[in-house]
Structures are given as C-alpha cells and as structure tokens.
Design a protein around this motif. Structure first.
Motif, PDB file in Angstrom:
ATOM      1  N   SER A 126       0.832  -1.203   0.000  1.00 40.57           N
ATOM      2  CA  SER A 126       0.000   0.000   0.000  1.00 40.57           C
ATOM      3  C   SER A 126       0.870   1.258   0.000  1.00 40.57           C
ATOM      4  N   GLU A 127       0.263   2.357  -0.361  1.00 34.85           N
ATOM      5  CA  GLU A 127       0.960   3.650  -0.361  1.00 34.85           C
ATOM      6  C   GLU A 127       1.447   4.004   1.036  1.00 34.85           C
ATOM      7  N   LYS A 128       0.675   3.665   2.062  1.00 35.35           N
ATOM      8  CA  LYS A 128       1.045   3.990   3.432  1.00 35.35           C
ATOM      9  C   LYS A 128       2.303   3.234   3.859  1.00 35.35           C
ATOM     10  N   GLU A 129       2.413   1.966   3.463  1.00 37.38           N
ATOM     11  CA  GLU A 129       3.610   1.190   3.786  1.00 37.38           C
ATOM     12  C   GLU A 129       4.848   1.837   3.182  1.00 37.38           C
ATOM     13  N   ILE A 130       4.740   2.298   1.939  1.00 31.14           N
ATOM     14  CA  ILE A 130       5.877   2.913   1.266  1.00 31.14           C
ATOM     15  C   ILE A 130       6.252   4.224   1.945  1.00 31.14           C
ATOM     16  N   GLU A 131       5.254   5.055   2.218  1.00 29.31           N
ATOM     17  CA  GLU A 131       5.519   6.380   2.764  1.00 29.31           C
ATOM     18  C   GLU A 131       6.156   6.317   4.147  1.00 29.31           C
ATOM     19  N   GLU A 132       5.709   5.392   4.987  1.00 29.08           N
ATOM     20  CA  GLU A 132       6.192   5.346   6.365  1.00 29.08           C
ATOM     21  C   GLU A 132       7.472   4.542   6.524  1.00 29.08           C
ATOM     22  N   SER A 133       7.929   3.853   5.492  1.00 26.92           N
ATOM     23  CA  SER A 133       9.068   2.958   5.637  1.00 26.92           C
ATOM     24  C   SER A 133      10.361   3.729   5.869  1.00 26.92           C
ATOM     25  N   ALA A 134      11.213   3.178   6.716  1.00 26.08           N
ATOM     26  CA  ALA A 134      12.515   3.781   6.995  1.00 26.08           C
ATOM     27  C   ALA A 134      13.504   3.401   5.909  1.00 26.08           C
ATOM     28  N   GLY A 135      14.389   4.343   5.587  1.00 26.70           N
ATOM     29  CA  GLY A 135      15.478   4.047   4.669  1.00 26.70           C
ATOM     30  C   GLY A 135      15.120   4.036   3.205  1.00 26.70           C
ATOM     31  N   THR A 136      13.958   4.546   2.824  1.00 27.30           N
ATOM     32  CA  THR A 136      13.548   4.489   1.416  1.00 27.30           C
ATOM     33  C   THR A 136      13.247   5.855   0.810  1.00 27.30           C
ATOM     34  N   PHE A 137      13.262   6.924   1.605  1.00 21.21           N
ATOM     35  CA  PHE A 137      12.885   8.257   1.132  1.00 21.21           C
ATOM     36  C   PHE A 137      11.480   8.268   0.537  1.00 21.21           C
ATOM     37  N   GLY A 138      10.635   7.274   0.906  1.00 29.40           N
ATOM     38  CA  GLY A 138       9.297   7.193   0.348  1.00 29.40           C
ATOM     39  C   GLY A 138       9.271   6.809  -1.116  1.00 29.40           C
ATOM     40  N   ASP A 139      10.353   6.190  -1.622  1.00 32.42           N
ATOM     41  CA  ASP A 139      10.470   5.826  -3.029  1.00 32.42           C
ATOM     42  C   ASP A 139      10.001   4.387  -3.216  1.00 32.42           C
ATOM     43  N   PRO A 140       9.023   4.140  -4.110  1.00 23.80           N
ATOM     44  CA  PRO A 140       8.525   2.767  -4.301  1.00 23.80           C
ATOM     45  C   PRO A 140       9.608   1.769  -4.680  1.00 23.80           C
ATOM     46  N   SER A 141      10.538   2.161  -5.561  1.00 20.91           N
ATOM     47  CA  SER A 141      11.580   1.225  -5.982  1.00 20.91           C
ATOM     48  C   SER A 141      12.499   0.852  -4.826  1.00 20.91           C
ATOM     49  N   ARG A 142      12.809   1.810  -3.975  1.00 25.11           N
ATOM     50  CA  ARG A 142      13.647   1.493  -2.812  1.00 25.11           C
ATOM     51  C   ARG A 142      12.890   0.616  -1.816  1.00 25.11           C
ATOM     52  N   PHE A 143      11.581   0.797  -1.730  1.00 30.40           N
ATOM     53  CA  PHE A 143      10.807  -0.063  -0.838  1.00 30.40           C
ATOM     54  C   PHE A 143      10.820  -1.505  -1.323  1.00 30.40           C
ATOM     55  N   LEU A 144      10.781  -1.701  -2.626  1.00 23.34           N
ATOM     56  CA  LEU A 144      10.783  -3.054  -3.173  1.00 23.34           C
ATOM     57  C   LEU A 144      12.018  -3.836  -2.755  1.00 23.34           C
ATOM     58  N   GLN A 145      13.110  -3.139  -2.446  1.00 23.22           N
ATOM     59  CA  GLN A 145      14.334  -3.807  -2.038  1.00 23.22           C
ATOM     60  C   GLN A 145      14.177  -4.540  -0.703  1.00 23.22           C
ATOM     61  N   LEU A 146      13.087  -4.295   0.017  1.00 18.70           N
ATOM     62  CA  LEU A 146      12.853  -4.954   1.303  1.00 18.70           C
ATOM     63  C   LEU A 146      12.114  -6.276   1.156  1.00 18.70           C
ATOM     64  N   LEU A 147      11.631  -6.607  -0.032  1.00 14.44           N
ATOM     65  CA  LEU A 147      10.778  -7.768  -0.208  1.00 14.44           C
ATOM     66  C   LEU A 147      11.598  -9.030  -0.453  1.00 14.44           C
ATOM     67  N   PRO A 148      10.997 -10.205  -0.245  1.00 14.47           N
ATOM     68  CA  PRO A 148      11.722 -11.463  -0.455  1.00 14.47           C
ATOM     69  C   PRO A 148      12.209 -11.602  -1.895  1.00 14.47           C
ATOM     70  N   GLY A 149      13.437 -12.085  -2.058  1.00 14.95           N
ATOM     71  CA  GLY A 149      13.989 -12.311  -3.379  1.00 14.95           C
ATOM     72  C   GLY A 149      14.493 -11.072  -4.072  1.00 14.95           C
ATOM     73  N   VAL A 150      14.449  -9.908  -3.392  1.00 13.77           N
ATOM     74  CA  VAL A 150      14.855  -8.639  -3.986  1.00 13.77           C
ATOM     75  C   VAL A 150      16.037  -8.087  -3.196  1.00 13.77           C
ATOM     76  N   VAL A 151      17.020  -7.540  -3.900  1.00 12.23           N
ATOM     77  CA  VAL A 151      18.190  -6.972  -3.236  1.00 12.23           C
ATOM     78  C   VAL A 151      18.591  -5.696  -3.953  1.00 12.23           C
ATOM     79  N   SER A 152      19.157  -4.760  -3.194  1.00 13.21           N
ATOM     80  CA  SER A 152      19.601  -3.487  -3.757  1.00 13.21           C
ATOM     81  C   SER A 152      20.873  -3.677  -4.570  1.00 13.21           C
ATOM     82  N   ASP A 153      20.970  -2.966  -5.689  1.00 16.83           N
ATOM     83  CA  ASP A 153      22.199  -2.958  -6.467  1.00 16.83           C
ATOM     84  C   ASP A 153      23.238  -2.058  -5.812  1.00 16.83           C
TER      85      ASP A 153
END
Length: 758
Positions: A126-153
């Motif tokens: 949800s939009e709320k999960e993205i906005e409130e997440s730490a370490g992502t600047f509220g950016d959807p792509s950075r939030f995706l890095q927290l999900l299973p099977g996903v890692v930051s470049d």
C-alpha cells in the motif's frame, strides 16, 4: 413468482434461486456461489455490470441476462456494484403494476481467497507502507528492495535485483500502461535511477509479480512491477504539498463525474544544499503526472495517464585530488514521457475487453571528456528511444470453474542512436594499454514487434487450481519468434496452500548494446526457464509465514566476443565513468536459484514486524562456457522492518538490512602498477567478495490535525550505525603507485521532510 415478489425479496436481503439475475459472489449471504472463479484484470475501475477484479475479485458482476430480460417485457431490473468500501449509486427498480420508482442502494463486498490468484507469488504493497518505511525516502523502488527475493544494487541508486537477474529484467506497468522506466536519471542500459518519477501520493497499490506471472504481461525475465493509481471508493477532493530529500512538490485530486482526476509535480532541491552527493555532482530533476478515469455508462469506462520526467547531472571530479578515482568529466541531460489510454468494454454478463494505446519516448545526451588527456572528448551520445503500443486483453468467465483470458500486442520501436567514441578507451578487461574500440554509430530505424497469448484458469475439486498459458512473441529487430509456455498448479495440502509452476520468458538485450558494432546480427532475445514452488506455512490473524523456492536457467545470454570470460552479467558497473561497449554474441548460459522466507507478525493493531530472508546464488558463463559468479550473486539477504504506533499520532519505523558481500574482480596488480590503471585479472572474474553489508535506518513521523487539513513532519537517519559498506575498488590514476581505493556506499545520512494534506 413475479417480479414484484423478486423486488421485495431483494430488499429483504433474501435471494431466490429462480431470480433472473445472479450475484456471482458476495459475503453478505452464505448461500452465494464462491468467488474463486472470478476473472482478473488489474488496474481497472469497476462500473455497473462489469466483471472487474484485482487478484481477489474486488468487484462482482451483477447482471441480468439479455435472454431473461427479453422474456419479461416491461421490467428493468438493474443492480450496481462498486468496490468494497464504496457505496453504489442509487438504483432504479421498476416493476409492472406499481406507480413510481423505488430507489435503493445495495453495497456488495467480496473478500479475496487464496485461490483467486493465477500466479505463484505476488506481493501487494500500500501507499502507506511505502511512505512510512525507513530508509527508502518514500520511493517505491527502494521499498521493493525490502521484499523477499529482492536486493539493492547499490545505495545511491534505486536499482533492484529480483531473483538473481539483471535490473533490466523488470517490466513496469502503471494502470495497465507499460512504462520503460519509472525513474529519474535512468540510463539506456538500466531501469534504475536516483528516485522514482511517480509521486507516492498517486500510488494506491503496488504489486510485485515474481513467480509464474501471467501470460498477458509483456516478456521480462525476472519480474513485473505493477502500479495502480486509481482510487478505490468515493473520490474526495484534496491536495497535498510536501518538502523532503526527494524534492518539493504537490498534488491535487478531484472527483470528475463518476471518476477522478489527479495531477502532481515535483522538483529536486539537493542541488540547492550541496554540490556533491558522492558522485562528484548532484542530480537535478523534475517530474509531473496527470491521471484521469471516468465511467461512461454501464458497459464502458476509460482511464489514462501521462508521466514526464526531465533530469540532468554534471560530474566533475577534482583534477588535483590524488585520491580521486574518476578522471572523466561527464555531462548528462535526459527526458522521458509515457502517455497512455485504456478503454474497458463489457461485452456480456461474463466477458469484457480492455483496449490500451500508449506511446513512450525517452531521450538522453551524454558527453565525456578525459581530464588526463587535456579534456579531449572521448565519448558522446545522443540517443532517443520511442515505442508506440496497442494491446487488447479479453476475459471470459466461461463457467464458474473456468476463466479464459487472451489478447494481442503490437508495437513500433523508434530507435535513433548517434554515438561517437573517437579515441577509444583504455579497457580494464584488456592487457593492452592502448585505447580500444573506437567507434562511430549512427543508427535510425523503426523495428516492429508483436505478441499473442492465451491462458486458462481451471478450478478443480478439493480447492485445487490449474493455470496454463502460452505467449508467442516476435521481434523484427533480431528476426526472432519465441514461444513462452506457463503452467501453475495450486493445491491445499494438510491445510497449507502449496503451488508449483513452470514458465519460460524472453526479452531483448539493452538497445545500446544491440545496435553497437555488428551486435544486431549476433544477438537475439535472452531466454529463461523457471521452476518455482512455494507454501503458505502459516496464515492467521496475527502471523503469516510463507516459503518460496525457484530455479532459473538462462540461455542465449549476451557475452563478449573478445574476452571469452566476460558476460553481460559480470561487466563492472561504470556509472559516473566512461561507458564501455563490447562486441557481443548470444552464446552465454546462466543459472540462478534460491529460497525465500517471508514473515509478517502483527500482535497488536499498533505494532507490526516484517522479515524477509533470502538465500540465492547466480552464475553466468562467457563465450568459454565456464559458469562464474554474476554481479548479482549475493547469497544471503535479510531485511527486518518494524512499525510502532506511538501516542499523539506518532509512528516510528525502523529497518535493519544485512547481506553477503558483493562479488568483484580484483586487479592484476603487476599490470595495473605498470600501466597506472585498472587491469582486471580475467582468471578471477567476480572471484573475490567484499565484507558483509549491514545498515540500520530509523524514521519518526507525527501528524497534527489543523483547522483545515493535516500537517505531518518526519525525521530519519539512514545508515544510523555509520557502516562502511563496500561498493567497488577503483584505481587512483593521480596517486602514483598507491593503487586501488575502496569506494563505499551511502554513509550516515539524515532524512526529513514535511507534508500538508488539505
């Protein structure tokens, strides 16, 4: 039983089995048919008599068959349904023999079940999960890095790697419109950038598809990221303005008849605060989004958007700093736009179609000068990529247990590349110190591509489901045609939902590599075969645990012809330095496999902990056929995120990330010292690994209701422990014999911002 009796029974909430209209799914009555056979279409706002679902059949068809209507002249029964939480408009029920019109409102809600999806694994955010997440600047792509099977470049850019694949192996869809890249400062060989062009206020829901995803999606080797910006429920006019690290901007949402209109814009501000964010420069960008949707009548509705981004960066390393590793001045300017329109038409009580038309264009200019060669120009690029696409998707619920989807897609690509590398470059993969691969490229042409697909979802006894599909894709640029089958089987075993799947996918290499040298004649689409399996270990009110496993085999992977050890998957990242081009052929292989654990624990309404742990490996071969670690071979990845609701509308979020170290290719020290430059040891491609990565982030947010609106502030700290996380080793050409210097990722960095909703 006459129609007047039907009306009375309907108003009382009792549905007679002989009624000429049928509610396909509802939780309001225990004797309604199951919703598990509903068809799916994502990103469509429901209208009266539509069959619109989103992996959970959010809206159910309520329609009177044309044959029944014809058999009862004079009657006009109409029942409207809308999304859960939205009250349907008043409905006229006209009955013979009754004077006047009886108006009533019926609210129909349906809850998704675990068998609604036609995929193995998909994660909704949800939009709320993205906005409130730490370490992502509220950016959807950075939030995706927290999900299973996903890692930051890396920390500086929002590239993400899904299941060991190149960041370019992800397709972005926004409201059913394909967007080549959703990010600012996205170069032509990647989908990542500094920050997303999509305002977080526009995002209603984000879905990551990684596991045997639908045949309807255009081909990508690793994942599909799908954004929905269409609001669910009644639209209330409101505005937002915000100021933060990502920039300053605002948005406006207004109802528009039986629809809505959304406009947003944002501009960066980091260039006003500093002249260097660790790249010897600061990105400057602005973006805008216009989105609209409207219901035309009981059978038709449309929605569309236009997304635009403009960006630039000037990278100027200090020519007198002996510790500086980059000897190139780089000037970059770019812009991109995607505009598209969808039209949904209900064909009958059990089928509908969606027609989509879109156009995307992106252009960039890159100039590079060598400081050590008296600012001689060594690389220039003026490239333009455009694609015009038309596609049609059709869904039929043939039976309650059978849903069929099919469709077609056609596109025309417009490629215009002017690339000059007049002096060639010192190639770190070559032992020859002379500049290599001087080239002048001027290509302008319009290749055609097309695809057709079909898929069937069959509900079997005892809660089982079988999904099978086939997609046939054709690319004129390489003269290739590829068939891509998909099979998924879902079954409850000992009370746990288990799925296994097999799918094949294909996509073209990046355009810049494809059109360079004679690569168009030697490269063809990259293919992958994927085996997946998963189980929902626990699914309860307070805790959810799932386990996924996958194995991907790559074929026809691009490899360098001059360096038999080198694959596109293990070429070093050179962003901010001279761009390397290679003569390539499709002779490489690859293998990526892993297992993922996802845990979500919510003991109370105000406290949530989520954890994603992944073990994954990836290997790719060069022309010599020897499998070596890919750039994305990061075996262990763990993310733990927490959300705690405090008093006085205050929310504290945190994230801790730890991963295995990055693989890298060490230098051939003797040659590097002798030639005063990086010369990689080709016998050790990605054979070395850095120390483990770890990072802790915090974010504190508080909202204050005002007389008109809500004021929210937040403060945060990225990399709170100040960890020195390795990114790469690079040579110091001005430091004599001091050799390489480790380049670190994001240091301790503050975050903060304000938002006003009114």
């Amino acid at each position: 039983m006459n129609c007047t009796t039907h009306t009375v029974l309907l108003l009382l909430g009792s549905f007679a089995s002989s009624c000429p209209y049928q509610l396909l799914a509802s939780n309001n009555s225990s004797n309604q048919p199951s919703n598990s056979g509903c068809p799916e279409v994502v990103g469509v706002k429901a209208g009266t008599n539509s069959i619109t679902t989103d992996a959970g059949c959010r809206t159910r068809e309520v329609a009177k068959s044309e044959a029944s209507a014809a058999a009862e002249p004079g009657s006009d029964h109409r029942v409207a349904t809308e999304l859960p939480g939205k009250v349907s408009p008043s409905t006229d029920l006209k009955t013979p023999g009754v004077i006047g019109v009886l108006r009533t409102t019926i609210k129909v809600e349906g809850r998704p079940t675990t068998t609604d999806t036609t995929e193995g694994f998909e994660r909704k955010v949800s939009e709320k999960e993205i906005e409130e997440s730490a370490g992502t600047f509220g950016d959807p792509s950075r939030f995706l890095q927290l999900l299973p099977g996903v890692v930051s470049d890396n920390d500086q850019y929002n590239d993400f790697i899904v299941r060991g694949g190149n960041p370019d192996e992800t397709l972005f869809l926004v409201d059913n419109i394909e967007v080549p890249s959703i990010n600012q400062l996205a170069l032509s060989d990647t989908t990542g950038g500094f920050v997303s062009m999509i305002d977080n206020a526009a995002v209603q829901k984000l879905t990551l598809h990684t596991d045997a995803y639908d045949s309807k999606y255009d081909q990508r080797l690793s994942s599909i990221v799908e954004f929905s910006t269409i609001p669910e429920g009644k639209t209330v006019a409101h505005s937002e303005s915000e100021l933060g690290i990502a920039g300053v901007g605002g948005s406006r949402t207004v109802p528009w008849g039986d629809g809505s209109l959304f406009v947003s814009a944002r501009r960066s501000i980091l260039n006003l605060l500093t002249n260097d964010i660790g790249l010897n420069g600061v990105p400057i960008y602005s973006n805008a989004l216009i989105r609209a949707d409207k219901r035309v009548d009981d059978r038709n509705n449309w929605w569309g958007l236009s997304l635009t981004g403009i960006d630039s960066i000037n990278i100027h390393p200090s020519p007198t700093d002996p510790f500086e590793t980059n000897p190139y001045d780089i000037h970059y300017q770019g812009w991109r736009n995607t505009t598209g329109l969808n039209w949904q038409h209900v064909l009958s009580a059990r089928s509908f179609g969606v027609l989509s038309v879109s156009n995307s264009q992106q252009s960039q200019t890159v100039l590079q000068d060598a400081q050590l060669l008296n600012e001689a120009p060594i690389y220039s690029e003026e490239s333009s990529d455009g694609v015009s696409t038309i596609k049609y998707d059709w869904t039929l619920q043939a039976k309650q247990w059978l849903t069929v989807t099919s469709g077609a897609r056609a596109s025309v690509d417009r490629l215009d590349y002017r690339v000059d590398q007049p002096l060639g470059l010192q190639n770190p993969y070559s032992e020859d110190p002379a500049p290599l691969d001087a080239t002048s490229l001027n290509r302008r042409f319009t290749p055609f591509s097309s695809a057709v697909y079909g898929q069937a979802s069959v509900l079997l006894p005892h809660g089982m489901k079988l999904v099978g599909g086939e997609r046939v894709s054709q690319w004129a640029i390489t003269g290739s045609t590829i068939w891509s089958p998909k099979v998924l089987f879902v079954a409850p075993i000992l009370g746990r939902l288990v799925h296994v799947g097999y799918a094949e996918y294909a996509q073209l290499p990046p355009n810049l590599y494809l059109v360079s040298f004679t690569n168009q004649q030697t490269l063809k689409p990259i293919r992958s075969k994927q085996y997946t399996a998963g189980i929902d270990v626990v699914q309860s009110l307070h805790i959810a645990v799932s386990v996924e496993a996958y194995r991907k085999r790559y074929m026809d992977y691009p490899v360098a012809t001059n360096y038999p050890q080198l694959s596109l998957a293990n070429i070093a990242d050179t962003f901010g330095q001279a761009f390397l081009l290679f003569r390539m052929t499709s002779a490489g292989l690859g293998l990526a496999q892993g297992a993922e654990l996802s845990v979500r624990y919510k003991p109370t309404s105000g406290f949530t902990v989520t954890s994603a742990v992944t073990y994954a490996r990836s290997w790719y071969s060069g022309l010599d056929g020897v499998l070596r670690r890919g750039n994305y071979d990061i075996p262990f990845v763990a993310n733990i995120a927490g959300t705690l609701a405090l008093r006085k509308r205050m929310v504290l979020t945190s994230r801790y990330s730890q991963t295995s170290g990055r693989p890298y290719t060490p230098d051939n020290i003797a040659l590097s010292d002798a030639q005063d430059r990086d010369v990689y040891d080709l016998s050790m491609i990605n054979a070395a690994r850095s120390a483990a990565y770890h990072r802790l982030d915090f974010r504190l947010e508080q909202s204050h209701p005002l007389r008109r609106g809500v004021f929210t502030w937040h403060v945060g700290l990225e990399n709170a422990l100040g960890s020195s996380n390795f990114y790469s080793y690079q040579w110091r050409p001005r430091a004599g014999d001091l050799g390489v210097l480790a380049q670190d990722q994001l240091p301790r960095f503050p975050d903060g911002g304000i938002k006003f909703l009114f």
